[in-house]
Motif scaffolding. Structure first.
Motif, mmCIF file in Angstrom:
data_model
loop_
_atom_site.group_PDB
_atom_site.id
_atom_site.type_symbol
_atom_site.label_atom_id
_atom_site.label_comp_id
_atom_site.label_asym_id
_atom_site.label_seq_id
_atom_site.Cartn_x
_atom_site.Cartn_y
_atom_site.Cartn_z
ATOM 1 N N ARG A 90 0.857 -1.180 0.000
ATOM 2 C CA ARG A 90 0.000 0.000 0.000
ATOM 3 C C ARG A 90 0.900 1.239 0.000
ATOM 4 O O ARG A 90 1.769 1.382 0.856
ATOM 5 N N PRO A 91 0.723 2.150 -0.961
ATOM 6 C CA PRO A 91 1.638 3.292 -1.094
ATOM 7 C C PRO A 91 1.696 4.217 0.120
ATOM 8 O O PRO A 91 2.705 4.868 0.357
ATOM 9 N N GLU A 92 0.647 4.247 0.927
ATOM 10 C CA GLU A 92 0.640 5.137 2.097
ATOM 11 C C GLU A 92 1.354 4.533 3.304
ATOM 12 O O GLU A 92 1.529 5.202 4.313
ATOM 13 N N GLU A 93 1.772 3.275 3.208
ATOM 14 C CA GLU A 93 2.438 2.616 4.329
ATOM 15 C C GLU A 93 3.912 2.375 4.016
ATOM 16 O O GLU A 93 4.254 1.993 2.900
ATOM 17 N N HIS A 94 4.743 2.582 5.014
ATOM 18 C CA HIS A 94 6.194 2.422 4.847
ATOM 19 C C HIS A 94 6.741 1.596 6.005
ATOM 20 O O HIS A 94 7.206 2.143 6.992
ATOM 21 N N TRP A 95 6.655 0.279 5.900
ATOM 22 C CA TRP A 95 7.147 -0.611 6.941
ATOM 23 C C TRP A 95 7.544 -1.940 6.318
ATOM 24 O O TRP A 95 7.149 -2.269 5.204
ATOM 25 N N SER A 96 8.319 -2.689 7.055
ATOM 26 C CA SER A 96 8.630 -4.069 6.670
ATOM 27 C C SER A 96 8.835 -4.866 7.952
ATOM 28 O O SER A 96 9.106 -4.313 9.009
ATOM 29 N N VAL A 97 8.659 -6.163 7.841
ATOM 30 C CA VAL A 97 8.860 -7.061 8.968
ATOM 31 C C VAL A 97 9.571 -8.297 8.459
ATOM 32 O O VAL A 97 9.304 -8.773 7.358
ATOM 33 N N THR A 98 10.519 -8.787 9.241
ATOM 34 C CA THR A 98 11.274 -9.993 8.892
ATOM 35 C C THR A 98 10.851 -11.119 9.817
ATOM 36 O O THR A 98 10.900 -10.970 11.040
ATOM 37 N N TRP A 99 10.452 -12.239 9.222
ATOM 38 C CA TRP A 99 10.015 -13.411 9.982
ATOM 39 C C TRP A 99 11.049 -14.502 9.856
ATOM 40 O O TRP A 99 11.580 -14.736 8.780
ATOM 41 N N GLU A 100 11.317 -15.184 10.969
ATOM 42 C CA GLU A 100 12.231 -16.319 10.980
ATOM 43 C C GLU A 100 11.423 -17.583 11.208
ATOM 44 O O GLU A 100 10.497 -17.594 12.013
ATOM 45 N N HIS A 101 11.789 -18.659 10.524
ATOM 46 C CA HIS A 101 11.119 -19.946 10.681
ATOM 47 C C HIS A 101 11.729 -20.714 11.850
ATOM 48 O O HIS A 101 12.937 -20.818 11.959
ATOM 49 N N TYR A 102 10.884 -21.197 12.740
ATOM 50 C CA TYR A 102 11.339 -21.996 13.882
ATOM 51 C C TYR A 102 10.754 -23.368 13.802
ATOM 52 O O TYR A 102 9.696 -23.585 13.357
#
Length: 102
Positions: A90-102
């Protein structure tokens, strides 16, 4: 701000669930995704490999009306060490998240 802790689940039959809990500082976020430092939603998802996007079709969320019924497109990337990076499409949002597999 300290990093949230949580889990993201995608099932083979097309369902997803995400839960995040932010640390308890005074500046704990509240927005359309987060209520009092906690984020939770579930629903179905669809992947478009050609554009590296996954869309979460929200059927339930802790913030109720703010997200329920919405389609949330995410750009995905897998790293060489098996991590999944999601960022909003979405152009109005500026975030990222990194997920690790357990």
């Amino acid at each position: 701000m300290a990093q949230p802790q949580g889990m993201l689940i995608y099932t083979r039959d097309g369902h997803m669930s995400v839960q995040l809990m932010y640390p308890k500082p005074a500046d704990v976020p509240s927005n359309e995704y987060v209520q009092d430092g906690y984020e939770a939603s579930f629903g179905s998802y669809a992947v478009k490999e050609a554009t590296h996007t996954v869309t979460h079709h929200v059927q339930g969320a802790i913030t109720r009306g703010a997200l329920v019924g919405k389609d949330l497109p995410r750009i995905y990337q897998f790293t060489g060490d098996g991590r999944l990076i999601l960022r909003s499409a979405r152009p109005e949002e500026h975030w990222s998240v990194t997920w690790e597999h357990y």
